[in-house]
Write a protein that holds these residues in place. Structure first.
Motif, PDB file in Angstrom:
ATOM      1  N   ASP A   1     -14.320   8.894  -0.095  1.00 34.53           N
ATOM      2  CA  ASP A   1     -15.501   9.354  -0.227  1.00 34.53           C
ATOM      3  C   ASP A   1     -16.643   8.634   0.385  1.00 34.53           C
ATOM      4  OD1 ASP A   1     -14.132  11.246  -1.972  1.00 34.53           O
ATOM      5  OD2 ASP A   1     -14.656   9.786  -3.891  1.00 34.53           O
ATOM      6  N   HIS A   2     -16.541   7.544   0.965  1.00 33.32           N
ATOM      7  CA  HIS A   2     -17.590   6.766   1.534  1.00 33.32           C
ATOM      8  C   HIS A   2     -17.521   6.773   3.154  1.00 33.32           C
ATOM      9  CE1 HIS A   2     -18.592   5.411  -2.350  1.00 33.32           C
ATOM     10  NE2 HIS A   2     -19.898   4.996  -2.054  1.00 33.32           N
ATOM     11  N   GLY A   3     -16.400   7.292   3.771  1.00 35.01           N
ATOM     12  CA  GLY A   3     -16.227   7.239   4.877  1.00 35.01           C
ATOM     13  C   GLY A   3     -15.472   6.147   5.702  1.00 35.01           C
ATOM     14  N   SER A   4     -15.121   4.978   4.432  1.00 27.69           N
ATOM     15  CA  SER A   4     -14.394   3.859   5.231  1.00 27.69           C
ATOM     16  C   SER A   4     -12.902   3.819   5.096  1.00 27.69           C
ATOM     17  CB  SER A   4     -15.206   2.733   4.111  1.00 27.69           C
ATOM     18  OG  SER A   4     -16.425   2.548   4.065  1.00 27.69           O
ATOM     19  N   ASP A   5     -12.692   3.055   6.279  1.00 28.63           N
ATOM     20  CA  ASP A   5     -11.067   2.991   6.226  1.00 28.63           C
ATOM     21  C   ASP A   5     -10.901   1.615   5.989  1.00 28.63           C
ATOM     22  OD1 ASP A   5      -8.655   3.107   7.240  1.00 28.63           O
ATOM     23  OD2 ASP A   5      -8.929   2.228   9.168  1.00 28.63           O
ATOM     24  N   LEU A   6      -9.839   1.492   5.061  1.00 32.37           N
ATOM     25  CA  LEU A   6      -9.185   0.205   4.324  1.00 32.37           C
ATOM     26  C   LEU A   6      -8.157  -0.453   5.063  1.00 32.37           C
ATOM     27  CD1 LEU A   6      -9.251   1.075   0.398  1.00 32.37           C
ATOM     28  CD2 LEU A   6     -11.071   0.093   1.917  1.00 32.37           C
ATOM     29  N   ARG A   7      -8.355  -1.592   5.789  1.00 33.82           N
ATOM     30  CA  ARG A   7      -7.201  -2.127   6.515  1.00 33.82           C
ATOM     31  C   ARG A   7      -6.485  -3.332   5.775  1.00 33.82           C
ATOM     32  NH1 ARG A   7     -10.075  -1.192  12.431  1.00 33.82           N
ATOM     33  NH2 ARG A   7     -10.441   1.030  12.018  1.00 33.82           N
ATOM     34  N   LEU A   8      -5.406  -3.680   6.035  1.00 32.93           N
ATOM     35  CA  LEU A   8      -4.884  -4.896   5.412  1.00 32.93           C
ATOM     36  C   LEU A   8      -4.229  -5.767   6.648  1.00 32.93           C
ATOM     37  CD1 LEU A   8      -3.729  -6.664   3.062  1.00 32.93           C
ATOM     38  CD2 LEU A   8      -1.759  -5.350   3.057  1.00 32.93           C
ATOM     39  N   GLU A   9      -4.484  -6.979   6.787  1.00 30.01           N
ATOM     40  CA  GLU A   9      -3.847  -7.937   7.967  1.00 30.01           C
ATOM     41  C   GLU A   9      -3.211  -9.027   7.209  1.00 30.01           C
ATOM     42  OE1 GLU A   9      -6.897  -9.082  10.372  1.00 30.01           O
ATOM     43  OE2 GLU A   9      -7.330  -7.120  11.202  1.00 30.01           O
ATOM     44  N   ALA A  10      -2.002  -9.255   7.231  1.00 32.75           N
ATOM     45  CA  ALA A  10      -1.266 -10.274   6.438  1.00 32.75           C
ATOM     46  C   ALA A  10      -0.205 -10.894   7.723  1.00 32.75           C
ATOM     47  CB  ALA A  10      -0.486  -9.558   5.394  1.00 32.75           C
ATOM     48  N   PRO A  11      -0.781 -11.987   8.184  1.00 35.59           N
ATOM     49  CA  PRO A  11       0.187 -12.447   9.276  1.00 35.59           C
ATOM     50  C   PRO A  11       1.445 -13.301   8.625  1.00 35.59           C
ATOM     51  CG  PRO A  11      -2.052 -13.500   9.407  1.00 35.59           C
ATOM     52  CD  PRO A  11      -2.030 -12.462   8.211  1.00 35.59           C
ATOM     53  N   GLY A  12       1.486 -13.558   7.592  1.00 39.85           N
ATOM     54  CA  GLY A  12       2.546 -13.959   6.861  1.00 39.85           C
ATOM     55  C   GLY A  12       2.606 -15.390   6.295  1.00 39.85           C
ATOM     56  N   GLY A  13       3.826 -15.918   6.061  1.00 36.17           N
ATOM     57  CA  GLY A  13       3.456 -17.491   5.532  1.00 36.17           C
ATOM     58  C   GLY A  13       4.113 -17.390   4.085  1.00 36.17           C
ATOM     59  N   HIS A  14       3.666 -18.456   3.444  1.00 35.66           N
ATOM     60  CA  HIS A  14       4.096 -18.594   2.113  1.00 35.66           C
ATOM     61  C   HIS A  14       3.013 -17.911   1.119  1.00 35.66           C
ATOM     62  CE1 HIS A  14       6.280 -22.281   3.304  1.00 35.66           C
ATOM     63  NE2 HIS A  14       5.363 -22.358   4.180  1.00 35.66           N
ATOM     64  N   LEU A  15       3.491 -16.673   0.816  1.00 34.93           N
ATOM     65  CA  LEU A  15       2.631 -15.572   0.218  1.00 34.93           C
ATOM     66  C   LEU A  15       2.720 -15.867  -1.467  1.00 34.93           C
ATOM     67  CD1 LEU A  15       3.517 -12.632   2.689  1.00 34.93           C
ATOM     68  CD2 LEU A  15       1.797 -14.388   2.801  1.00 34.93           C
ATOM     69  N   ASP A  16       3.678 -16.171  -1.948  1.00 28.67           N
ATOM     70  CA  ASP A  16       3.668 -16.215  -3.344  1.00 28.67           C
ATOM     71  C   ASP A  16       3.204 -17.334  -4.035  1.00 28.67           C
ATOM     72  OD1 ASP A  16       5.462 -13.987  -3.448  1.00 28.67           O
ATOM     73  OD2 ASP A  16       7.390 -15.300  -3.709  1.00 28.67           O
ATOM     74  N   ALA A  17       2.334 -17.228  -5.164  1.00 24.65           N
ATOM     75  CA  ALA A  17       1.569 -18.274  -5.914  1.00 24.65           C
ATOM     76  C   ALA A  17       1.579 -17.863  -7.196  1.00 24.65           C
ATOM     77  CB  ALA A  17       0.004 -17.841  -5.351  1.00 24.65           C
ATOM     78  N   GLU A  18       1.484 -18.876  -8.070  1.00 20.22           N
ATOM     79  CA  GLU A  18       1.711 -18.932  -9.677  1.00 20.22           C
ATOM     80  C   GLU A  18       0.086 -18.548 -10.318  1.00 20.22           C
ATOM     81  OE1 GLU A  18       3.844 -19.368 -11.963  1.00 20.22           O
ATOM     82  OE2 GLU A  18       5.600 -19.943 -10.577  1.00 20.22           O
ATOM     83  N   VAL A  19      -0.010 -17.242 -10.546  1.00 21.66           N
ATOM     84  CA  VAL A  19      -1.336 -16.779 -10.748  1.00 21.66           C
ATOM     85  C   VAL A  19      -1.108 -15.572 -11.921  1.00 21.66           C
ATOM     86  CG1 VAL A  19      -2.386 -17.193  -8.397  1.00 21.66           C
ATOM     87  CG2 VAL A  19      -1.339 -15.049  -8.953  1.00 21.66           C
ATOM     88  N   ASP A  20      -2.323 -15.321 -12.293  1.00 20.88           N
ATOM     89  CA  ASP A  20      -2.509 -14.291 -13.496  1.00 20.88           C
ATOM     90  C   ASP A  20      -2.598 -12.904 -12.584  1.00 20.88           C
ATOM     91  OD1 ASP A  20      -2.957 -12.007 -15.343  1.00 20.88           O
ATOM     92  OD2 ASP A  20      -4.026 -13.707 -16.646  1.00 20.88           O
TER      93      ASP A  20
END
Length: 562
Positions: A386-405
């Motif tokens: 609706d706002h004309g913005s493009d959402l992009r994700l950049e994830a090089p990798g690595g230790h991605l898991d974490a103990e979070v809520d």
């Protein structure tokens, strides 16, 4: 490596460790510094005083010995000269006998057997003149300068310092006194008497040894006294410091024991008074906070019933808006929108009150932040379109898991994405995820309006808006970033912002992979972007995205590095 090199390396290691221990003790121990400084200054003072006393005593002893030997020498010379003057010897044998008697007189009166008797150069050599006499210990020890002075000053008395062998044959300090004798029928002779000062040297050495032992004992005593006094003074300070730490840890009932009526007791009483005041103030604030939290909770619960009724009525009107006149239909739409915003605000107020009350409990579980970021992007994609913005994700990798809520972290990400879309001016929004061995980081970058430094410093304040006149299209409550910051802190992480007017903003969330206070967290992502002056990834055409980003319209899954 040779044995010598290993020994040298080992000795160097000991020296380094000793220097480190000394430096650590010097920095962290007031008691150690005080005792060491007192010991150093006391040693310096005692050393200066000891050298002064030793020099004065040695000078006085030597001067006294000089005066003593000069007196003995003068008396011995007078006695010998008197015996010579009383003699009427006229031949060589009698003159030699009188001379020997005079020498014995000198030895007896002076108390020294180190005697030398020389004819003066102006004494004519005659048949009755006795030969020169020289004790073995004086051989080679009478200087030519002393002889010249004796020869040039009849009846004068002169002396010089020399070395004479003591009873053990070891060199010892001594004095030789030079004068003259007039032998009847033979002429003038030079008389030299040597005096051994070994006893004086031993006396001085004993005094110096006694002084050194006394100085060491005095330094040790001063060190012990200083240590006792410093410990007596520092123990109350240590007690105050320990009590302060316990107060800071929440033990408000602890107090410093006060003894006596001196300055330390006054310090303890003042500290206890401060603790009493602080405890009373904290109690009042705690009661006020409980009342405030109860008020917010009660009001929120009381508002839910009428709000639910209004929501139901609004939904009915909103469902029939097509049958209403345009003005009435618009009113129904506004009623529904503002009711939803009111519900969101009420939920945010309840969440803030839980954080203020300290009653928030995390439901942590191993979570992959890349998957969580993908879900958040999908939930915000319609709003971005609706706002004309493009959402992009950049994830090089690595230790991605974490103990979070995951629920709270997803709330943070959605809030950051919503703000980026709202202020992104239709430009792309880049969400980056990276990690290392200790932490996981997530950043949201937009290329929109940006903020000034003053605005960025207040962006996490409750109900604060950088531009109150700006129309909000997603109906924020002004509490989103404040709640996001509380969620980050509750996880032991941080939420930071970088912004520049006209260049966009970056919000970075850093979370520890495991909650461990002893582990030093290093952020995997830099807060300031590598292209702070860029106008956007697509500002210069399709090639401006770089090798790791996609152009507009490319799904986030295709951008993420596998």
């Amino acid at each position: 490596m040779s044995i010598a090199a290993e020994s040298a390396e080992r000795a160097t290691g000991w020296v380094r460790r000793g220097v480190r221990r000394f430096g650590s003790a010097w920095r962290h121990s007031l008691q150690f510094r005080t005792v060491l400084i007192t010991l150093g200054l006391s040693s310096l003072a005692i050393l200066v005083i000891g050298f002064t006393i030793s020099f004065t005593v040695a000078s006085n002893l030597f001067q006294g010995q000089v005066e003593r030997v000069l007196g003995l020498s003068s008396t011995a010379r007078a006695a010998a000269q008197a015996s010579l003057d009383a003699s009427d010897a006229a031949d060589r044998a009698s003159v030699q006998a009188v001379t020997n008697s005079a020498v014995r007189t000198v030895i007896g009166v002076s108390g020294s057997s180190d005697i030398a008797l020389f004819r003066t150069p102006d004494t004519p050599a005659g048949s009755i003149a006795p030969p020169d006499f020289l004790s073995p210990d004086l051989g080679g020890r009478i200087s030519a300068e002393l002889r010249e002075r004796v020869q040039g000053n009849p009846e004068g008395q002169y002396w010089q310092s020399i070395e004479l062998p003591d009873q053990n044959g070891e060199p010892a300090p001594g004095i030789v006194v030079g004068t003259d004798l007039l032998i009847p029928g033979a002429g003038r002779y030079e008389l030299y008497i040597g005096y051994d000062l070994a006893d004086t040297e031993q006396t001085l050495a004993f005094m110096q040894l006694t002084g050194a032992v006394g100085a060491v004992a005095l330094i040790a005593l001063l060190s012990a006294i200083t240590l006792i006094v410093v410990r007596w003074l520092i123990e109350p300070i240590l007690a105050v410091a320990a009590t302060s730490r316990r107060l800071a840890a929440g033990d408000l009932g602890v107090r410093v024991p006060a003894k006596g009526e001196d300055e330390l007791a006054a310090l303890a009483e003042a500290f206890n008074g401060m603790a009493d005041t602080l405890q009373a103030r904290i109690r009042d604030l705690a009661e006020l906070s409980v009342m405030q939290q109860r008020f917010v909770s009660d009001v929120s619960h009381e508002l839910r019933t009428p709000l639910t009724t209004i929501r139901l009525a609004g939904d009915v009107l909103y469902g029939q808006r097509e049958d209403f006149p345009p003005a009435t239909a618009r009113t129904a739409e506004l009623l529904r929108t503002q009711t939803e915003r009111f519900e969101t605000l009420l939920a945010d107020l309840l969440e803030i009150s839980r954080y203020d009350a300290g009653s928030v409990e995390l439901e942590s579980e191993p979570t992959n932040l890349v998957h969580l970021a993908e879900e958040s992007i999908e939930s915000m994609r319609a709003l971005a379109a609706d706002h004309g913005s493009d959402l992009r994700l950049e994830a090089p990798g690595g230790h991605l898991d974490a103990e979070v809520d995951p629920r709270r972290i997803q709330r943070i990400v959605r809030n950051l994405l919503g703000n980026a879309i709202e202020h992104g001016e239709g430009r792309p929004v880049v969400l980056s995820v990276d990690s290392n061995a200790t932490a996981v980081a997530l950043s949201v970058r937009d290329y929109g309006l940006g903020m000034s430094e003053e605005a960025a410093a207040r962006v996490f304040d409750r109900f604060w808006r950088a531009d109150p006149s700006r129309r909000r299209s997603i109906g924020g409550t002004g509490l989103g970033l404040a709640i996001a910051l509380e969620d980050a802190v509750a996880h032991g992480g941080t939420l930071d912002v970088w912004s520049r007017e006209g260049r966009g903003s970056v919000f970075r969330l850093v979370l520890p992979r495991v909650r461990d206070a002893s582990v030093r967290i290093v952020a995997p992502l830099e807060l300031e972007p590598p292209d702070p002056d860029a106008a956007g990834p697509d500002a210069s055409g399709p090639d401006a995205h770089g090798p790791d980003s996609a152009g507009p319209g490319v799904p986030a899954e295709e951008v993420r590095d596998a």
